[in-house]
Scaffold this motif. Structure first.
Motif, PDB file in Angstrom:
ATOM      1  N   VAL A 284       1.119  -1.209  -0.138  1.00  0.00           N
ATOM      2  CA  VAL A 284      -0.225   0.244   0.179  1.00  0.00           C
ATOM      3  C   VAL A 284       0.928   1.297   0.397  1.00  0.00           C
ATOM      4  O   VAL A 284       0.533   2.444  -0.665  1.00  0.00           O
ATOM      5  N   ILE A 285       1.157   1.227   1.081  1.00  0.00           N
ATOM      6  CA  ILE A 285       3.034   2.408   0.728  1.00  0.00           C
ATOM      7  C   ILE A 285       3.390   2.486  -0.494  1.00  0.00           C
ATOM      8  O   ILE A 285       3.447   3.677  -0.923  1.00  0.00           O
ATOM      9  N   MET A 286       4.041   1.485  -1.052  1.00  0.00           N
ATOM     10  CA  MET A 286       4.509   1.554  -2.601  1.00  0.00           C
ATOM     11  C   MET A 286       3.399   2.504  -3.313  1.00  0.00           C
ATOM     12  O   MET A 286       3.955   3.091  -4.100  1.00  0.00           O
ATOM     13  N   LEU A 287       2.340   2.195  -2.908  1.00  0.00           N
ATOM     14  CA  LEU A 287       1.290   1.859  -4.255  1.00  0.00           C
ATOM     15  C   LEU A 287       0.722   3.688  -3.691  1.00  0.00           C
ATOM     16  O   LEU A 287       1.034   4.168  -4.869  1.00  0.00           O
ATOM     17  N   MET A 288       0.806   4.354  -2.907  1.00  0.00           N
ATOM     18  CA  MET A 288       0.321   5.332  -2.603  1.00  0.00           C
ATOM     19  C   MET A 288       1.911   6.374  -2.564  1.00  0.00           C
ATOM     20  O   MET A 288       1.124   7.622  -3.334  1.00  0.00           O
ATOM     21  N   ASN A 289       2.776   5.556  -3.001  1.00  0.00           N
ATOM     22  CA  ASN A 289       4.040   6.749  -3.452  1.00  0.00           C
ATOM     23  C   ASN A 289       4.022   7.855  -2.070  1.00  0.00           C
ATOM     24  O   ASN A 289       4.830   8.962  -2.909  1.00  0.00           O
ATOM     25  N   LEU A 290       3.886   7.547  -0.454  1.00  0.00           N
ATOM     26  CA  LEU A 290       4.221   8.426  -0.199  1.00  0.00           C
ATOM     27  C   LEU A 290       5.370   9.112  -0.021  1.00  0.00           C
ATOM     28  O   LEU A 290       6.347   7.805   0.539  1.00  0.00           O
ATOM     29  N   ASN A 291       5.693  10.353   0.514  1.00  0.00           N
ATOM     30  CA  ASN A 291       6.807  10.981   1.101  1.00  0.00           C
ATOM     31  C   ASN A 291       6.904  11.683   2.269  1.00  0.00           C
ATOM     32  O   ASN A 291       5.588  12.379   2.264  1.00  0.00           O
ATOM     33  N   ALA A 292       8.133  11.522   3.077  1.00  0.00           N
ATOM     34  CA  ALA A 292       7.974  13.122   3.893  1.00  0.00           C
ATOM     35  C   ALA A 292       7.033  14.182   3.985  1.00  0.00           C
ATOM     36  O   ALA A 292       6.878  14.383   4.567  1.00  0.00           O
ATOM     37  N   SER A 293       7.414  15.217   2.604  1.00  0.00           N
ATOM     38  CA  SER A 293       7.391  16.058   2.245  1.00  0.00           C
ATOM     39  C   SER A 293       5.459  16.271   1.956  1.00  0.00           C
ATOM     40  O   SER A 293       5.096  17.557   2.415  1.00  0.00           O
ATOM     41  N   GLY A 294       4.599  14.854   1.448  1.00  0.00           N
ATOM     42  CA  GLY A 294       3.835  15.146   1.373  1.00  0.00           C
ATOM     43  C   GLY A 294       3.107  14.896   2.434  1.00  0.00           C
ATOM     44  O   GLY A 294       1.322  14.392   2.216  1.00  0.00           O
ATOM     45  N   GLU A 295       2.920  14.068   3.399  1.00  0.00           N
ATOM     46  CA  GLU A 295       2.541  13.702   4.603  1.00  0.00           C
ATOM     47  C   GLU A 295       2.132  14.815   5.496  1.00  0.00           C
ATOM     48  O   GLU A 295       2.522  15.479   5.567  1.00  0.00           O
ATOM     49  N   PRO A 296       0.116  14.607   5.194  1.00  0.00           N
ATOM     50  CA  PRO A 296       0.060  15.696   5.873  1.00  0.00           C
ATOM     51  C   PRO A 296      -0.148  16.232   7.938  1.00  0.00           C
ATOM     52  O   PRO A 296       0.011  15.222   8.183  1.00  0.00           O
ATOM     53  N   GLN A 297       0.323  16.881   7.664  1.00  0.00           N
ATOM     54  CA  GLN A 297       0.647  17.366   9.069  1.00  0.00           C
ATOM     55  C   GLN A 297      -0.023  17.666   9.971  1.00  0.00           C
ATOM     56  O   GLN A 297      -1.314  18.409   9.536  1.00  0.00           O
ATOM     57  N   LYS A 298      -0.374  16.900  11.002  1.00  0.00           N
ATOM     58  CA  LYS A 298      -1.628  16.956  11.798  1.00  0.00           C
ATOM     59  C   LYS A 298      -1.371  17.950  13.091  1.00  0.00           C
ATOM     60  O   LYS A 298      -0.314  18.656  13.719  1.00  0.00           O
ATOM     61  N   ASN A 299      -2.317  19.033  13.477  1.00  0.00           N
ATOM     62  CA  ASN A 299      -2.002  19.721  14.207  1.00  0.00           C
ATOM     63  C   ASN A 299      -1.816  18.884  16.183  1.00  0.00           C
ATOM     64  O   ASN A 299      -2.145  17.819  16.533  1.00  0.00           O
ATOM     65  N   ASN A 300      -2.109  20.121  16.760  1.00  0.00           N
ATOM     66  CA  ASN A 300      -1.070  19.774  18.202  1.00  0.00           C
ATOM     67  C   ASN A 300      -2.095  19.230  18.431  1.00  0.00           C
ATOM     68  O   ASN A 300      -2.378  18.163  19.409  1.00  0.00           O
ATOM     69  N   LEU A 301      -3.318  19.486  18.534  1.00  0.00           N
ATOM     70  CA  LEU A 301      -4.699  18.633  19.659  1.00  0.00           C
ATOM     71  C   LEU A 301      -5.177  17.177  18.952  1.00  0.00           C
ATOM     72  O   LEU A 301      -5.124  16.285  20.250  1.00  0.00           O
ATOM     73  N   VAL A 302      -4.548  16.758  17.908  1.00  0.00           N
ATOM     74  CA  VAL A 302      -4.955  16.014  17.659  1.00  0.00           C
ATOM     75  C   VAL A 302      -3.779  14.745  18.239  1.00  0.00           C
ATOM     76  O   VAL A 302      -3.995  13.651  18.972  1.00  0.00           O
ATOM     77  N   LYS A 303      -2.234  15.817  17.974  1.00  0.00           N
ATOM     78  CA  LYS A 303      -0.990  14.800  18.066  1.00  0.00           C
ATOM     79  C   LYS A 303      -1.228  14.704  19.782  1.00  0.00           C
ATOM     80  O   LYS A 303      -0.744  13.368  20.820  1.00  0.00           O
ATOM     81  N   PHE A 304      -1.650  15.961  20.791  1.00  0.00           N
ATOM     82  CA  PHE A 304      -1.629  15.490  22.452  1.00  0.00           C
ATOM     83  C   PHE A 304      -2.743  14.615  22.731  1.00  0.00           C
ATOM     84  O   PHE A 304      -2.405  13.883  23.303  1.00  0.00           O
ATOM     85  N   ALA A 305      -4.022  14.576  22.026  1.00  0.00           N
ATOM     86  CA  ALA A 305      -4.443  13.509  22.111  1.00  0.00           C
ATOM     87  C   ALA A 305      -4.358  12.033  21.421  1.00  0.00           C
ATOM     88  O   ALA A 305      -4.400  11.249  22.722  1.00  0.00           O
ATOM     89  N   GLY A 306      -3.301  11.624  20.966  1.00  0.00           N
ATOM     90  CA  GLY A 306      -2.268  10.393  20.392  1.00  0.00           C
ATOM     91  C   GLY A 306      -1.212  10.311  21.478  1.00  0.00           C
ATOM     92  O   GLY A 306      -1.458   9.339  22.432  1.00  0.00           O
ATOM     93  N   VAL A 307      -1.231  11.314  22.164  1.00  0.00           N
ATOM     94  CA  VAL A 307      -0.200  10.763  22.998  1.00  0.00           C
ATOM     95  C   VAL A 307      -0.623  10.440  24.310  1.00  0.00           C
ATOM     96  O   VAL A 307      -0.786   9.331  25.180  1.00  0.00           O
ATOM     97  N   VAL A 308      -2.066  11.291  24.563  1.00  0.00           N
ATOM     98  CA  VAL A 308      -2.588  11.021  25.919  1.00  0.00           C
ATOM     99  C   VAL A 308      -3.101   8.896  25.847  1.00  0.00           C
ATOM    100  O   VAL A 308      -3.387   8.112  26.469  1.00  0.00           O
ATOM    101  N   ALA A 309      -4.020   8.833  24.652  1.00  0.00           N
ATOM    102  CA  ALA A 309      -4.333   7.777  24.314  1.00  0.00           C
ATOM    103  C   ALA A 309      -3.429   6.651  24.684  1.00  0.00           C
ATOM    104  O   ALA A 309      -3.604   5.162  25.046  1.00  0.00           O
ATOM    105  N   GLY A 310      -2.500   6.338  23.778  1.00  0.00           N
ATOM    106  CA  GLY A 310      -0.858   5.848  24.287  1.00  0.00           C
ATOM    107  C   GLY A 310      -0.307   5.847  25.003  1.00  0.00           C
ATOM    108  O   GLY A 310      -0.282   4.339  25.806  1.00  0.00           O
ATOM    109  N   GLY A 311      -0.105   6.475  25.917  1.00  0.00           N
ATOM    110  CA  GLY A 311       0.378   6.427  27.873  1.00  0.00           C
ATOM    111  C   GLY A 311      -1.042   5.913  28.029  1.00  0.00           C
ATOM    112  O   GLY A 311      -0.360   5.008  29.215  1.00  0.00           O
ATOM    113  N   LEU A 312      -2.264   6.214  27.879  1.00  0.00           N
ATOM    114  CA  LEU A 312      -3.025   5.220  28.697  1.00  0.00           C
ATOM    115  C   LEU A 312      -3.182   3.375  28.630  1.00  0.00           C
ATOM    116  O   LEU A 312      -2.879   2.977  29.240  1.00  0.00           O
ATOM    117  N   LEU A 313      -3.089   3.682  27.502  1.00  0.00           N
ATOM    118  CA  LEU A 313      -2.657   2.065  27.011  1.00  0.00           C
ATOM    119  C   LEU A 313      -1.347   1.488  27.792  1.00  0.00           C
ATOM    120  O   LEU A 313      -1.794   0.139  27.956  1.00  0.00           O
TER     121      LEU A 313
END
Lengths: 164, 346
Positions: free
Chosen positions: A73-102
């Motif tokens: 899938v990654i090869m077909l979508m040809n993802l790379n660092a520059s094209g990756e959508p940057q998520k906003n800080n709130l989403v990142k923070f929520a991710g850290v909290v969820a991961g920490g709880l797990l």
């Protein structure tokens, strides 16, 4: 230190470093390849516990099939660092909290686990005969229910894929 | 106890590994010669006949040529992964031979030496595991080349190998239900006194054979290379010995899959009438090894014969054959085998 202990520590270091690498790597293909390395070290742990069947199935299923599809899938979508959508800080923070709880839940659950069975070499539970007997005698209902779950997921994927 | 190894055992296994590796490389090398000679015979040509008598040194000349060719790594390729690709492909190809029982035991220096590197109780699954890793050699190399033909070849190769692994596994389950063991040594020993498993599992064997062709990327399933559409598929950008490794590993895979098929369905190192021969156990073992290799050579000949006889599939035909014909057939075979076993058991 005995040989299994030395091997355990080598594998542990590699697995943690490569797991960190999965998260840190900028290129998604590198992430996937590092994840495969992590799976290999986990296979090593299974072998140290004399669970040959689990080890080899882990390789076939995770490294051999699932990660190939990831890479695909990654090869077909040809993802790379520059094209990756940057998520906003709130989403990142929520991710850290969820991961920490797990992490907390996992540590709490594993802290009191009985490790007496896992002294190297003294267990044969990972060999195919024993595993088969346990799965099809003691846990036959949960086993079948989980297989129905997989089947329904597969059918669901086909239904969604066929829509257009 | 696990991991309690004597120095003698390590030495014995190391020597065995070296011999088996040497033999598989040698046979892979001369399979290329056999391929060119047989192709020439089928097409009414002479084939390679310049290097040595009957061109017998041709594989050495080819190898030398590949070693001394200029090595080109494309500018926009991912250098590390570009080198890693052929390395993975070659290593996985060589790893599978570890669990194949090449013969029964030899009695030398007052010790019984098993002609099998590792008799693990999940032998056949080990082979599946290693084969399923081989696809990374293709994927990593093809992607790192940064070339659209390579990428197309990679995707074709990977989806082909994944699709046919399924049917291969299913056809094998029917056989494993009969053997009751995953150890290749056990499977061969069971065929020593009874009949070979081809008699019980003819359909299973056919499915396995077709899948082996697909897994080895051999014609009629060489869609991954497909010279006429994709230049050379996943190894378009490769040159020198890296290309050599990709091409060479395919011949090793062919050799190993022949060995696996002989082990599973054609009695391995057993041969008819071996129990009525009155010779020493060591002689019997050596005769068994010879019988094993004769059977392997017959399969190698078959691989080559098919390549120069049958044209290539189209890609949709390949997928249709894999998913809509071989997998249902394998499941049907599984059901019939299970039902018959249950019926005969009672």
């Amino acid at each position: 230190m005995s040989l299994p202990t030395i091997l355990f520590w080598i594998l542990a270091v590699i697995s943690i470093l490569s797991a960190i690498g999965v998260v840190v790597a900028k290129n998604p293909v590198h992430s996937v390849l590092l994840l495969i390395v992590t799976f290999f070290t986990i296979t090593g742990f299974y072998i140290l516990l004399n669970a040959q069947f689990l080890a080899v199935v882990h390789i076939i299923v995770y490294a051999g099939a699932i990660m190939v599809l990831f890479l695909f899938v990654i090869m077909l979508m040809n993802l790379n660092a520059s094209g990756e959508p940057q998520k906003n800080n709130l989403v990142k923070f929520a991710g850290v909290v969820a991961g920490g709880l797990l992490l907390i839940v996992l540590v709490a659950a594993l802290k009191k686990a009985d490790t007496g069975m896992l002294i190297q070499g003294s267990t044969n539970i990972g060999l195919i005969q024993n595993l088969g007997k346990v799965l099809f005698k003691d846990f036959v209902l949960p086993f079948e229910v989980s297989s129905i779950l997989f089947l329904s997921a597969m059918i669901g994927a086909i239904v969604i894929g066929k829509k257009d | 106890m696990l991991l309690e190894i004597s120095a003698f055992l390590v030495l014995e296994k190391l020597i065995l590994v070296a011999i088996i590796l040497g033999i598989s490389l040698f046979i892979a090398m001369y399979s290329t010669y056999a391929e060119r000679k047989l192709a020439a015979f089928i097409q009414d040509r002479r084939g390679p006949n310049r290097a040595g008598i009957f061109g017998i040194l041709q594989p050495l000349a080819d190898g030398g040529k590949l070693f001394f060719k200029e090595e080109i790594i494309p500018e926009y390729a991912n250098k590390f992964l570009f080198i890693l690709g052929p390395a993975i492909f070659m290593i996985t190809a060589c790893m599978t031979s570890a669990v194949i029982p090449w013969g029964s035991t030899l009695h030398i220096f007052g010790k019984d030496i098993s002609l099998q590197v590792a008799d693990v109780n999940i032998g056949i699954l080990y082979i599946f595991g290693v084969v399923s890793l081989g696809v990374y050699g293709i994927m990593v190399g093809g992607w790192a080349s940064n070339n659209k033909y390579s990428l197309l070849g990679t995707i074709r190769a990977a989806s082909q190998i994944i699709s046919y692994e399924l049917a291969m596994g299913l056809s094998l389950i029917a056989l494993l239900m009969i053997t009751g063991s995953l150890s290749l040594k056990d499977i061969v020993e069971q065929q020593s006194h009874g009949v070979w498993y081809i008699v019980y599992q003819p359909i299973g064997f056919l499915i396995f054979l077709v899948c082996a062709f697909a897994e080895c990327n051999r014609t009629p399933f060489d869609l991954a290379e497909c010279d006429s559409e994709l230049v050379m598929g996943f190894h378009t950008e490769y040159s020198s010995m890296k290309l050599g490794f990709y091409l060479f590993a395919e011949y090793i895979n062919m050799f190993i899959s022949s060995a696996v098929m002989v082990t599973l369905y054609f009695g391995g190192y057993n041969f008819p009438g071996m129990h009525s021969l009155h010779v020493s156990p060591n002689t019997l073992t050596i005769l068994g090894v010879i019988a094993f290799f004769v059977k392997i050579f017959i399969f190698l000949f078959f691989f080559i014969w098919v390549r120069w006889t049958v044209p290539r599939f189209r890609y949709d035909q390949l997928m249709k054959l894999g998913w809509k014909m071989l997998i249902p057939l394998a499941i049907l075979n599984l059901l019939i085998t299970g039902a018959l076993m249950l019926y005969l058991h009672h």
